[in-house]
Design a protein around this motif. Sequence first.
Motif, PDB file in Angstrom:
ATOM      1  N   MET A 192      47.856  54.167  35.060  1.00  0.00           N
ATOM      2  CA  MET A 192      46.751  54.225  34.002  1.00  0.00           C
ATOM      3  C   MET A 192      45.498  53.275  34.099  1.00  0.00           C
ATOM      4  SD  MET A 192      48.002  56.195  31.591  1.00  0.00           S
ATOM      5  CE  MET A 192      47.024  56.082  30.014  1.00  0.00           C
ATOM      6  N   LEU A 193      44.615  53.966  34.645  1.00  0.00           N
ATOM      7  CA  LEU A 193      43.396  53.497  35.113  1.00  0.00           C
ATOM      8  C   LEU A 193      42.595  53.290  34.226  1.00  0.00           C
ATOM      9  CD1 LEU A 193      41.706  52.621  37.688  1.00  0.00           C
ATOM     10  CD2 LEU A 193      40.785  55.066  37.566  1.00  0.00           C
ATOM     11  N   PRO A 194      42.224  51.821  33.742  1.00  0.00           N
ATOM     12  CA  PRO A 194      41.340  51.529  32.661  1.00  0.00           C
ATOM     13  C   PRO A 194      39.928  51.574  33.026  1.00  0.00           C
ATOM     14  CG  PRO A 194      42.269  49.543  33.888  1.00  0.00           C
ATOM     15  CD  PRO A 194      42.724  50.785  34.567  1.00  0.00           C
ATOM     16  N   PRO A 195      38.876  51.908  32.088  1.00  0.00           N
ATOM     17  CA  PRO A 195      37.811  52.324  32.463  1.00  0.00           C
ATOM     18  C   PRO A 195      36.925  51.409  32.837  1.00  0.00           C
ATOM     19  CG  PRO A 195      38.189  52.597  30.002  1.00  0.00           C
ATOM     20  CD  PRO A 195      39.321  52.565  30.652  1.00  0.00           C
ATOM     21  N   ALA A 196      37.157  49.932  32.486  1.00  0.00           N
ATOM     22  CA  ALA A 196      36.322  48.845  32.864  1.00  0.00           C
ATOM     23  C   ALA A 196      36.908  48.620  34.403  1.00  0.00           C
ATOM     24  CB  ALA A 196      36.541  47.726  31.913  1.00  0.00           C
ATOM     25  N   LEU A 197      37.843  48.437  34.765  1.00  0.00           N
ATOM     26  CA  LEU A 197      38.152  48.598  36.128  1.00  0.00           C
ATOM     27  C   LEU A 197      37.493  49.511  37.252  1.00  0.00           C
ATOM     28  CD1 LEU A 197      40.133  46.983  38.432  1.00  0.00           C
ATOM     29  CD2 LEU A 197      41.895  48.353  37.747  1.00  0.00           C
ATOM     30  N   ALA A 198      37.694  50.814  36.622  1.00  0.00           N
ATOM     31  CA  ALA A 198      37.179  51.761  37.501  1.00  0.00           C
ATOM     32  C   ALA A 198      35.581  51.562  37.552  1.00  0.00           C
ATOM     33  CB  ALA A 198      37.271  53.210  36.800  1.00  0.00           C
ATOM     34  N   GLN A 199      34.891  51.230  36.472  1.00  0.00           N
ATOM     35  CA  GLN A 199      33.596  50.850  36.589  1.00  0.00           C
ATOM     36  C   GLN A 199      33.071  49.794  37.635  1.00  0.00           C
ATOM     37  OE1 GLN A 199      31.782  50.090  32.711  1.00  0.00           O
ATOM     38  NE2 GLN A 199      29.665  50.492  33.483  1.00  0.00           N
ATOM     39  N   GLU A 200      33.817  48.580  37.460  1.00  0.00           N
ATOM     40  CA  GLU A 200      33.705  47.416  38.299  1.00  0.00           C
ATOM     41  C   GLU A 200      34.143  47.794  39.622  1.00  0.00           C
ATOM     42  OE1 GLU A 200      33.218  44.006  38.047  1.00  0.00           O
ATOM     43  OE2 GLU A 200      32.366  44.647  36.327  1.00  0.00           O
ATOM     44  N   LEU A 201      35.230  48.551  39.973  1.00  0.00           N
ATOM     45  CA  LEU A 201      35.474  49.097  41.477  1.00  0.00           C
ATOM     46  C   LEU A 201      34.227  49.736  41.963  1.00  0.00           C
ATOM     47  CD1 LEU A 201      37.497  49.144  43.654  1.00  0.00           C
ATOM     48  CD2 LEU A 201      38.627  51.224  42.507  1.00  0.00           C
TER      49      LEU A 201
END
Lengths: 283, 83
Positions: A192-201
């Motif tokens: 479950m990819l969280p949006p904030a982590l995706a954005q940071e990455l």
Amino acid sequence: MTSPRPLPVLRPQFIPGTAGRLFVNHFSPAEPDPKRHAVLLIPPFADEMNKSRRMFSMLARSLASQGMDCCLIDLYGTGDSEGNFADADWDIWCRDVQIAHSWLVQQGIMNISLLGMRTGALLASDVAQRRMFTLDKLVFWQPVVDGETFLNQFLRLRLAADMLNTKSKKSTSESLRQSLMRGECVEVAGYMLPPALAQELASKKLVEMDVSHLGQISWFDVSSHEGASLSQSSQTVVERWQSLGVKVKPSVVTGSSFWMTAEITEVPGLIVASTECLLGVGG
Amino acid sequence: MALIDEVKQILADVLQIGARVDNFTEDTALLGALPEFDSMAVISIITSLEEKYDFDVSDDEIDAEVFETLGSLVSFVGWKLQQ
């Protein structure tokens, strides 16, 4: 012939982390080097971490048998550490690395290097540029140079899964990105990819990391073709860094892409080269 | 090396099926026929093809028909190379 050294001791344990307890595998040498040096291994993303486990373990045993401490950390929300992947967060991960570093210092180890694999190289560089502690060496294994390109490749896994499952509605990278923009988690390959982590990455680019203060960065790419040169994307970062005075030493090791092969594979050449580099032998 | 042999080499590397690939022909079924052929394998194959041949595969090209047989995959690569 040298006499066989006593086997290293594996001490798996939990240490207090930023958002929850962290699981660390501490490979402790039976005969620690008087230098008391250690390397902290920063794993890659999602399933690449599972695929790389064996190679990390091989490296840790290789180093520990020659006196170097080795610590493999499961980042928050991954592996056996506390938290769910949906709660994982880039900044928590950075602070977790710092905590693991402090924990090694508490064990009486002062010279500490970081080895980052794939997105772990981005994370290690981000930690290094925060200059919270001094680093002995920084080592990369097949670094991800652009977080956004990596994220797109990761989201593609979902497209491929939809393709294999004829009943499910077909997603597109665009529709997945829109879900993330709306603040929704996206399920990819069971994560479950969280949006904030995706954005940071997606915002992380190796070339933009300020690592000019570091003594030496050793960059290992792996290619299945004998005598291959560095990939174009790696070469671009290396040249840019060198022009800024960053001491980066690239090399290419022959072997399979062990972080993504269907079966677990080994690249012995990478263990040998990394061991030499971290122990500081052979230049 | 013929294109079909290059694609077979990529399949052998990514799927870790070694010499089994030697017997593959254009009619060999891939998707749904090889247990190793999961979503991770599909993406690894696409990424390997992109790196080897320096083309970009777009989202809507990730289609089951492409991965049906070795022949359909080779045709796709041949078509991409002519774009």
